[in-house]
Write a protein that holds these residues in place. Sequence first.
Motif, PDB file in Angstrom:
ATOM      1  N   ILE A 162     -34.991   3.343  24.966  1.00 45.31           N
ATOM      2  CA  ILE A 162     -34.395   3.420  23.631  1.00 45.31           C
ATOM      3  C   ILE A 162     -35.067   4.566  22.886  1.00 45.31           C
ATOM      4  O   ILE A 162     -36.289   4.652  22.849  1.00 45.31           O
ATOM      5  CB  ILE A 162     -34.569   2.087  22.873  1.00 45.31           C
ATOM      6  CG1 ILE A 162     -33.918   0.955  23.680  1.00 45.31           C
ATOM      7  CG2 ILE A 162     -33.975   2.177  21.477  1.00 45.31           C
ATOM      8  CD1 ILE A 162     -34.191  -0.422  23.131  1.00 45.31           C
ATOM      9  N   VAL A 165     -35.594   5.257  17.225  1.00 47.87           N
ATOM     10  CA  VAL A 165     -35.405   4.055  16.421  1.00 47.87           C
ATOM     11  C   VAL A 165     -36.009   4.300  15.037  1.00 47.87           C
ATOM     12  O   VAL A 165     -37.162   4.712  14.918  1.00 47.87           O
ATOM     13  CB  VAL A 165     -36.077   2.828  17.075  1.00 47.87           C
ATOM     14  CG1 VAL A 165     -36.005   1.616  16.148  1.00 47.87           C
ATOM     15  CG2 VAL A 165     -35.448   2.526  18.418  1.00 47.87           C
ATOM     16  N   ALA A 167     -36.112   2.026  11.664  1.00 46.77           N
ATOM     17  CA  ALA A 167     -35.766   0.753  11.030  1.00 46.77           C
ATOM     18  C   ALA A 167     -36.523   0.609   9.711  1.00 46.77           C
ATOM     19  O   ALA A 167     -37.674   1.012   9.602  1.00 46.77           O
ATOM     20  CB  ALA A 167     -36.113  -0.404  11.962  1.00 46.77           C
ATOM     21  N   PRO A 180     -29.821  -2.851   8.621  1.00 46.61           N
ATOM     22  CA  PRO A 180     -29.149  -2.490   9.868  1.00 46.61           C
ATOM     23  C   PRO A 180     -29.554  -1.094  10.344  1.00 46.61           C
ATOM     24  O   PRO A 180     -29.780  -0.192   9.542  1.00 46.61           O
ATOM     25  CB  PRO A 180     -27.659  -2.490   9.489  1.00 46.61           C
ATOM     26  CG  PRO A 180     -27.581  -3.341   8.261  1.00 46.61           C
ATOM     27  CD  PRO A 180     -28.885  -3.145   7.540  1.00 46.61           C
ATOM     28  N   PHE A 181     -29.672  -0.943  11.659  1.00 48.52           N
ATOM     29  CA  PHE A 181     -29.967   0.362  12.262  1.00 48.52           C
ATOM     30  C   PHE A 181     -29.313   0.402  13.636  1.00 48.52           C
ATOM     31  O   PHE A 181     -28.994  -0.623  14.216  1.00 48.52           O
ATOM     32  CB  PHE A 181     -31.477   0.631  12.339  1.00 48.52           C
ATOM     33  CG  PHE A 181     -32.234  -0.312  13.229  1.00 48.52           C
ATOM     34  CD1 PHE A 181     -32.548   0.038  14.531  1.00 48.52           C
ATOM     35  CD2 PHE A 181     -32.660  -1.549  12.758  1.00 48.52           C
ATOM     36  CE1 PHE A 181     -33.249  -0.822  15.354  1.00 48.52           C
ATOM     37  CE2 PHE A 181     -33.371  -2.409  13.572  1.00 48.52           C
ATOM     38  CZ  PHE A 181     -33.670  -2.053  14.875  1.00 48.52           C
ATOM     39  N   ASN A 182     -29.073   1.612  14.136  1.00 54.08           N
ATOM     40  CA  ASN A 182     -28.391   1.788  15.408  1.00 54.08           C
ATOM     41  C   ASN A 182     -29.384   2.135  16.511  1.00 54.08           C
ATOM     42  O   ASN A 182     -30.375   2.830  16.262  1.00 54.08           O
ATOM     43  CB  ASN A 182     -27.357   2.916  15.328  1.00 54.08           C
ATOM     44  CG  ASN A 182     -26.253   2.571  14.365  1.00 54.08           C
ATOM     45  OD1 ASN A 182     -25.865   1.405  14.233  1.00 54.08           O
ATOM     46  ND2 ASN A 182     -25.718   3.578  13.685  1.00 54.08           N
ATOM     47  N   VAL A 183     -29.098   1.652  17.705  1.00 53.37           N
ATOM     48  CA  VAL A 183     -29.815   2.065  18.913  1.00 53.37           C
ATOM     49  C   VAL A 183     -28.791   2.242  20.017  1.00 53.37           C
ATOM     50  O   VAL A 183     -27.708   1.655  19.981  1.00 53.37           O
ATOM     51  CB  VAL A 183     -30.892   1.041  19.360  1.00 53.37           C
ATOM     52  CG1 VAL A 183     -31.996   0.930  18.351  1.00 53.37           C
ATOM     53  CG2 VAL A 183     -30.296  -0.305  19.652  1.00 53.37           C
ATOM     54  N   MET A 184     -29.145   3.041  21.006  1.00 54.51           N
ATOM     55  CA  MET A 184     -28.307   3.212  22.200  1.00 54.51           C
ATOM     56  C   MET A 184     -28.986   2.475  23.342  1.00 54.51           C
ATOM     57  O   MET A 184     -30.148   2.717  23.630  1.00 54.51           O
ATOM     58  CB  MET A 184     -28.163   4.679  22.558  1.00 54.51           C
ATOM     59  CG  MET A 184     -27.372   5.497  21.565  1.00 54.51           C
ATOM     60  SD  MET A 184     -25.614   5.180  21.667  1.00 54.51           S
ATOM     61  CE  MET A 184     -25.149   6.249  22.982  1.00 54.51           C
ATOM     62  N   ASP A 189     -23.668   2.024  22.030  1.00 53.76           N
ATOM     63  CA  ASP A 189     -24.206   2.070  20.688  1.00 53.76           C
ATOM     64  C   ASP A 189     -24.311   0.667  20.117  1.00 53.76           C
ATOM     65  O   ASP A 189     -23.358  -0.077  20.138  1.00 53.76           O
ATOM     66  CB  ASP A 189     -23.308   2.948  19.789  1.00 53.76           C
ATOM     67  CG  ASP A 189     -23.943   3.241  18.441  1.00 53.76           C
ATOM     68  OD1 ASP A 189     -25.169   3.066  18.296  1.00 53.76           O
ATOM     69  OD2 ASP A 189     -23.197   3.663  17.535  1.00 53.76           O
TER      70      ASP A 189
END
Length: 189
Positions: A162, A165, A167, A180-184, A189
């Motif tokens: 990952i 990040v 956050a 909320p936060f995005n990760v791959m 996604d």
Amino acid sequence: PVLIPENVDFNLNTSIKKIKYNGIDVNNVNGNVNMKEEVASLNNMTMQTMGGTVGLKGSYNTKDHNKPGIDFGYNLKDIDIQTLAKNFVSIDKLAPIAKYTKGKISSNLDMKSSLTKNLEPIYSSLTGGGDLFTNMVTISGFEPFTKLSEELKISKLANQTIKDVKAKFKFTDGKVVLSPFNVMMSGID
């Protein structure tokens, strides 16, 4: 509560090359400890440990003898996640995934709280927040990911890399709220 005497005026500038604290090697400890007017303070405390740098600041205020308070902050830069989890039981309890994670994190935190007479936080008074950042972590051997991989028949879910990040979290109504936060994960996604 342990009270800071009102008649104490104490100031200590610290410079320590190397210490061992709870089995953790700590190097280049610098900063200031101060006690005055019923308040104990840490000022600009920095140290090298767990592969990175830790900065601490804060105070313990006993002016209200029945309800002391804390004002605390940290700045972590490039701390090794596995070393952190190994040395702090609270990390393992709050984030059991940490012991399966390799990589480094950086984080900032600022918080204030009133305390009970037993020096426990009064959660409804807790305010503050912080952030957590990592360029890249790898996760392997974490059973929930392994089971998810098996059930969905997507083998690359079992081990993850990952990246990037970012956050943010805050304390609200006695709880930690994670924005909320995005990760791959495995290209998803």
